[in-house]
Design a protein around this motif. Structure first.
Motif, PDB file in Angstrom:
ATOM      1  N   HIS A   1      -5.837  50.472  -2.227  1.00 37.86           N
ATOM      2  CA  HIS A   1      -5.341  51.341  -3.296  1.00 37.86           C
ATOM      3  C   HIS A   1      -3.937  50.932  -3.716  1.00 37.86           C
ATOM      4  O   HIS A   1      -3.116  50.530  -2.890  1.00 37.86           O
ATOM      5  N   ARG A   2      -3.670  51.075  -5.021  1.00 37.41           N
ATOM      6  CA  ARG A   2      -2.320  50.836  -5.522  1.00 37.41           C
ATOM      7  C   ARG A   2      -1.500  52.130  -5.408  1.00 37.41           C
ATOM      8  O   ARG A   2      -2.068  53.218  -5.260  1.00 37.41           O
ATOM      9  N   PRO A   3      -0.162  52.030  -5.482  1.00 36.71           N
ATOM     10  CA  PRO A   3       0.680  53.220  -5.309  1.00 36.71           C
ATOM     11  C   PRO A   3       0.288  54.403  -6.185  1.00 36.71           C
ATOM     12  O   PRO A   3       0.331  55.551  -5.730  1.00 36.71           O
ATOM     13  N   SER A   4      -0.113  54.132  -7.430  1.00 41.99           N
ATOM     14  CA  SER A   4      -0.464  55.224  -8.343  1.00 41.99           C
ATOM     15  C   SER A   4      -1.704  55.987  -7.886  1.00 41.99           C
ATOM     16  O   SER A   4      -1.963  57.105  -8.338  1.00 41.99           O
ATOM     17  N   GLU A   5      -2.474  55.390  -6.978  1.00 43.12           N
ATOM     18  CA  GLU A   5      -3.684  56.024  -6.457  1.00 43.12           C
ATOM     19  C   GLU A   5      -3.436  56.731  -5.119  1.00 43.12           C
ATOM     20  O   GLU A   5      -4.381  57.229  -4.507  1.00 43.12           O
ATOM     21  N   LEU A   6      -2.177  56.783  -4.694  1.00 46.35           N
ATOM     22  CA  LEU A   6      -1.815  57.384  -3.415  1.00 46.35           C
ATOM     23  C   LEU A   6      -0.910  58.587  -3.632  1.00 46.35           C
ATOM     24  O   LEU A   6      -0.153  58.635  -4.597  1.00 46.35           O
ATOM     25  N   SER A   7      -0.979  59.544  -2.728  1.00 49.72           N
ATOM     26  CA  SER A   7      -0.068  60.685  -2.774  1.00 49.72           C
ATOM     27  C   SER A   7       1.329  60.232  -2.349  1.00 49.72           C
ATOM     28  O   SER A   7       1.512  59.128  -1.830  1.00 49.72           O
ATOM     29  N   GLY A   8       2.311  61.119  -2.559  1.00 51.41           N
ATOM     30  CA  GLY A   8       3.664  60.784  -2.146  1.00 51.41           C
ATOM     31  C   GLY A   8       3.755  60.487  -0.658  1.00 51.41           C
ATOM     32  O   GLY A   8       4.414  59.531  -0.234  1.00 51.41           O
ATOM     33  N   GLY A   9       3.091  61.309   0.152  1.00 52.43           N
ATOM     34  CA  GLY A   9       3.092  61.084   1.587  1.00 52.43           C
ATOM     35  C   GLY A   9       2.456  59.770   1.968  1.00 52.43           C
ATOM     36  O   GLY A   9       2.941  59.048   2.854  1.00 52.43           O
ATOM     37  N   GLN A  10       1.353  59.410   1.288  1.00 48.76           N
ATOM     38  CA  GLN A  10       0.697  58.135   1.563  1.00 48.76           C
ATOM     39  C   GLN A  10       1.565  56.956   1.137  1.00 48.76           C
ATOM     40  O   GLN A  10       1.627  55.928   1.823  1.00 48.76           O
ATOM     41  N   GLN A  11       2.265  57.108  -0.001  1.00 43.76           N
ATOM     42  CA  GLN A  11       3.163  56.034  -0.431  1.00 43.76           C
ATOM     43  C   GLN A  11       4.287  55.821   0.579  1.00 43.76           C
ATOM     44  O   GLN A  11       4.663  54.684   0.878  1.00 43.76           O
ATOM     45  N   GLN A  12       4.822  56.913   1.127  1.00 44.22           N
ATOM     46  CA  GLN A  12       5.877  56.754   2.119  1.00 44.22           C
ATOM     47  C   GLN A  12       5.329  56.164   3.415  1.00 44.22           C
ATOM     48  O   GLN A  12       6.023  55.421   4.101  1.00 44.22           O
ATOM     49  N   ARG A  13       4.068  56.447   3.724  1.00 46.18           N
ATOM     50  CA  ARG A  13       3.440  55.792   4.877  1.00 46.18           C
ATOM     51  C   ARG A  13       3.385  54.279   4.674  1.00 46.18           C
ATOM     52  O   ARG A  13       3.613  53.510   5.603  1.00 46.18           O
TER      53      ARG A  13
END
Length: 254
Positions: free
Chosen positions: A151-163
């Motif tokens: 998944h690209r960042p736009s497909e992830l939640s904020g928490g997932q992006q920080q992970r």
């Protein structure tokens, strides 16, 4: 001989991952002079989670940035391991930060066109290294991203992006990770997840983390807290709890 060897091993193990000696950072001159750091000497132990706290303007982020080599000291010294950051030219400093230091910021700083796994391995790609695949797999598993790697960042939640950002910081197996308000943009649930991952990285992967935070709950995940006020270290706390941290922070307003 065995005793000598084990003593040497313990000394190496306890060596500071980073430290400053009489660190001073001054902005402006004359009446506009601001002493962001005013003679700070501190060690950040290997394999430990240290939080830096203090009121707004106390010098927290300046200390982190100068120790990490992202900013220069006016005087004094900052070390990553045995490397005196102040003596390195731009090229050597870039290599040191790339190979030995990880960074986690409040802004995730992900490349939007890259997938999660491509963002995680980006520092290795830029350095021309394959990395340790078993370590990368372990990092991905630790931060719970195994099902989201394409998944690209736009497909992830904020928490997932920080992970992803945390995994990227861990991927190179750095000597030390510097985190500046890493949960500042997250809700309490997502923030707790990130802090648990960081705690686990210290406990199970022997990582070293130095985190700036204003949040007593976030600081309670650390082994030790260093408190700053007016550019100076004014207190320390070991094995903190959120309640003890909150009480200590209230005293800054007295």
């Amino acid at each position: 001989m065995a005793t000598l060897s084990s003593d040497l091993h313990r000394r190496v193990e306890s060596r500071a991952a980073a430290r400053t000696v009489d660190a001073r950072k001054v902005y402006g001159k004359g009446q506009t002079e601001v002493r962001a750091l005013d003679g700070v000497s501190v060690e950040f132990e290997t394999g430990r989670f240290t939080a830096i706290m203090g009121p707004s303007g106390s010098g927290k982020s300046t200390l982190l940035q100068c120790t990490a080599g992202l900013d220069t000291l006016t005087s004094g010294k900052a070390f990553i391991g045995d490397a005196d950051v102040s003596l390195l030219n731009d090229q050597k400093l870039t290599i040191l930060r790339r190979d030995r230091v990880g960074f986690i910021f409040q802004a995730y700083n992900l490349v939007p066109t890259l997938t999660a796994i491509e963002n995680i391995t980006l520092p290795l790609t830029l350095a021309g290294h394959q990395g340790d695949q078993s370590w990368i797999d372990r990092v991905v598993q630790t931060v719970g991203l195994a099902g989201r790697l394409k998944h690209r960042p736009s497909e992830l939640s904020g928490g997932q992006q920080q992970r992803v950002a945390v995994a990227r910081a861990l991927a190179t197996r750095p000597d030390i990770i510097f985190a500046d308000e890493p949960t500042g943009n997250l809700d309490s649930h997502a923030g707790a997840e990130i802090l648990q991952f960081m705690r686990q990285a210290v406990d199970s992967m022997n990582q070293t983390i130095v985190m700036v935070t204003h949040d007593p709950v976030a600081a309670s995940y650390a082994d030790r807290i260093v408190f700053l006020a007016d550019g100076r270290i004014v207190d320390e706390m070991h094995t903190p709890t959120a309640e003890r941290v909150l009480e200590r922070m209230k005293r800054f307003g007295e």
